[in-house]
Design an enzyme around this catalytic site. Structure first.
Site, PDB file in Angstrom:
ATOM      1  CD  GLU A 415      41.816  48.411  38.909  1.00  0.00           C
ATOM      2  OE1 GLU A 415      42.674  48.335  39.809  1.00  0.00           O
ATOM      3  OE2 GLU A 415      40.861  47.620  38.829  1.00  0.00           O
ATOM      4  CG  HIS A 515      34.880  42.135  42.107  1.00  0.00           C
ATOM      5  ND1 HIS A 515      35.869  41.421  42.732  1.00  0.00           N
ATOM      6  CD2 HIS A 515      35.457  43.259  41.635  1.00  0.00           C
ATOM      7  CE1 HIS A 515      37.013  42.086  42.647  1.00  0.00           C
ATOM      8  NE2 HIS A 515      36.786  43.203  41.986  1.00  0.00           N
TER       9      HIS A 515
END
Length: 610
Positions: A415, A515
């Site tokens: 992240e 993803h």
């Protein structure tokens, strides 16, 4: 949808006009216009033999870029040059400079404009030595033509078209983000690499609080995975390109992927029941003894005390505090977040020589104990994410207690790397560029996690390749870096998942399966980390960390997998410039990517030699 711009690529290592061992190209290696360079003088003011020097890195970068464009025979590239002054490229706006410390070079990044209007996705990156000689150029540029430069729709009218498209009332302030851009679109096939295209004048609205139309809860489980955990507990934020003449919505993508105080040595128990030591800050008399505010790393950790993010809670007035230097076992979430954020900062600082997430020393703020009632019944929240230049951590129930997601160093490094990407290449979060955004974040997550937790950080044979172990409902990890098929993901371009013709990226298709397809590039990097030669591993862990980080940093926002390979190769040519096995290492990079079906386009235009 988006059409690719013209690729311009140069690396001194591939220039047949230079000697084979050349590490850089000087101005004298190009046709030089006298107006662009100055003559230096020697020490004491005496005139030396003529030598050329530039007043700044930007001036040097512009000169070399001009010279390379003059070598190019493609009309769409030649048209970028000023007809009256072919040595001058108009419309390039310097965006910033970056020290590439592992390579001992610098790079200058430019954005392209046409008539002072930005060209969406157009970038040029020029790499220089300290002596301002040229090492490499990576650019996606193209001349704009065939489009009326005067808009037919006002910004307000374009926003009204957008509101009708998303089926929601948009706040008037959304119009303030609207800026005119030129945009090249094509008959998109869902992969992000189709040819042709036509130019449009568009209104680009960023940070719009509405998602594209479509099923917000699709049946496809791959789309439901989001960034790999639960739904993001933040308002939808998308960027839209609206044709400034007919109001058609041409493209959309997610705008959310990312005197010194006295340090004090503190201790505490983390979410894994391990006793940890870390740095905090001493506070003045009458107050608590220690605060989770590391002044050396600029890492600060706050407790939102299960505040609902939907209510936009303010940052608490102070980081987490303890009356003694021992935080005990009552602040596990904060201890894990503080320790793991510090580890990410250290890795970027020491191994990659980057000064924080933005390379400008920004404070790394973490917030634990976050909830979002609109997404999940408090006090649990299956998510950890980078948003508003901060880290936010939810929590799950494990063994009868709440356990913060701040325990997952791989997720945290992933992240935070979205924040690094945001301040470098700014890869558009859709289709191939979005998949690269996710993959480079995964690369950092796996490498940083094992750097601190593997039995032997330098032996990848001891590594754990799982990302988010146990976070799926069936006990599997979110992704497996070594075997994407284990989690049902593709690991070769033959399995690349495309959008349907005319389908826009959005929440119903994971923004163009970012993803899903990211796992193909993940597998290529796994190949880099594990490839062996006659004397052992071809690359060290530090090698791969540098190649992937700097390879990402030089990409344009709409980069493709092929351009990522080219960028990693360019970094490798400089990084291994003096290594006796340089060619073998370059071949190993190509083989690692070829094994997953990513190769350099054989039709990629080459610069004409003069």
């Amino acid at each position: 949808m988006t059409a690719p711009l013209q690729d311009l690529h140069y690396h001194v290592d591939e220039d047949p006009g230079l000697r084979p061992d050349a590490r850089s190209a000087a101005p004298e290696d190009f046709p030089v216009a006298a107006a662009d360079v100055a003559v230096t003088s020697g020490a004491g003011g005496a005139q030396d033999a003529p030598a050329r020097a530039f007043t700044s890195d930007e001036a040097a970068a512009r000169f070399y870029l001009d010279q390379l464009l003059q070598r190019d025979d493609r009309p769409a590239v030649r048209a970028l040059l000023e007809p009256e002054r072919p040595e001058y490229v108009p419309g390039l706006v310097a965006q910033g400079e970056q020290d590439l410390r592992p390579l001992r070079t610098r790079q200058v990044r430019f954005a392209q404009t046409h008539g002072d209007v930005p060209v969406f996705g157009a970038r040029a990156v020029v790499e220089l030595t300290d002596a301002r000689e040229l090492v490499s150029v990576t650019a996606q540029l193209e001349a704009v033509d065939g489009v009326d430069p005067v808009e037919s729709l006002s910004r307000t009218e374009a926003l009204q078209r957008l509101a009708a498209y998303v089926g929601a009332d948009l706040p008037p302030e959304a119009a303030t983000t609207g800026r005119l851009h030129y945009y090249k679109s094509d008959g998109y096939d869902g992969g992000g690499d189709a040819g042709g295209g036509s130019w449009h004048l568009v209104w680009l609205f960023t940070d719009v609080p509405a998602a594209p139309p479509g099923d917000a809860d699709p049946g496809d489980p791959d789309a439901r995975l989001g960034h790999g955990l639960g739904p993001r507990p933040v308002p939808a934020r998308y960027a839209y390109l609206v044709d400034a003449h007919d109001g058609e919505i041409l493209f959309s993508y997610s705008a959310v992927p990312t005197a010194l105080p006295t340090p004090a040595k503190c201790a505490g128990t983390d979410e894994d029941d391990d006793r940890q030591t870390f740095l905090g800050q001493l506070v003045g008399p009458g107050g608590p003894a220690c605060r989770l505010d590391d002044p050396l790393r600029s890492v600060r950790t706050y407790d939102l005390r299960f505040a609902d993010i939907d209510s936009d809670p303010p940052l608490p007035p102070t980081p987490v505090e303890s009356p003694t230097g021992d935080f005990g076992d009552t602040n596990r979430a904060a201890v894990s977040a503080h320790l793991n954020a510090s580890r990410v900062q250290d890795f970027y600082k020491v191994v990659l020589q980057r000064d924080g997430i933005d390379d400008q020393g920004m404070a790394l703020v973490s917030q634990v104990n976050v909830t979002a009632a609109s997404m999940e019944q408090p006090p649990t929240l299956l998510n950890a994410f980078w948003y508003q230049r901060k880290m936010w951590y939810g929590q799950i129930r494990r063994n009868g207690r709440l356990v913060s997601l701040s325990r997952y160093l791989d997720v945290i490094a992933h992240e935070l790397t979205h924040g690094v990407i945001e301040s470098t290449s700014d890869l558009v979060y859709a289709t191939q560029s979005g998949a690269l955004n996710e993959s480079f974040a995964d690369c950092a997550g796996v490498i940083i996690n094992n750097w601190y937790r593997a039995p032997d950080r330098h032996d990848v044979g001891t590594w754990d390749w799982e990302i988010g172990p146990g976070l799926r409902s069936d006990g599997r990890p979110l992704r497996d870096f070594s075997d994407p098929s284990r989690t049902g993901h593709p690991q070769h371009m033959d399995q690349f998942r495309r959008l349907r013709p005319g389908e826009q990226p959005g929440p119903a298709n994971d923004n163009g399966w970012v993803h899903v397809n990211s796992n193909i590039h993940n597998k290529a990097v796994h190949n880099l980390l594990t490839v062996s030669g006659p004397t052992g591993r071809v690359f060290t862990v530090e090698d791969v960390a540098v190649l992937t980080y700097l390879g990402m940093a030089r990409l344009a926002p709409l980069a493709t997998f092929t351009q990522a390979l080219q960028s990693v190769l360019d970094v490798a040519r400089t990084y291994f410039g003096g290594h006796p096995d340089k060619q073998a290492k370059l071949a190993a990079v190509g083989d690692a990517y070829a094994a997953v079906g990513i190769t350099l386009a054989t039709s990629m235009p080459q610069l004409a030699q003069v």
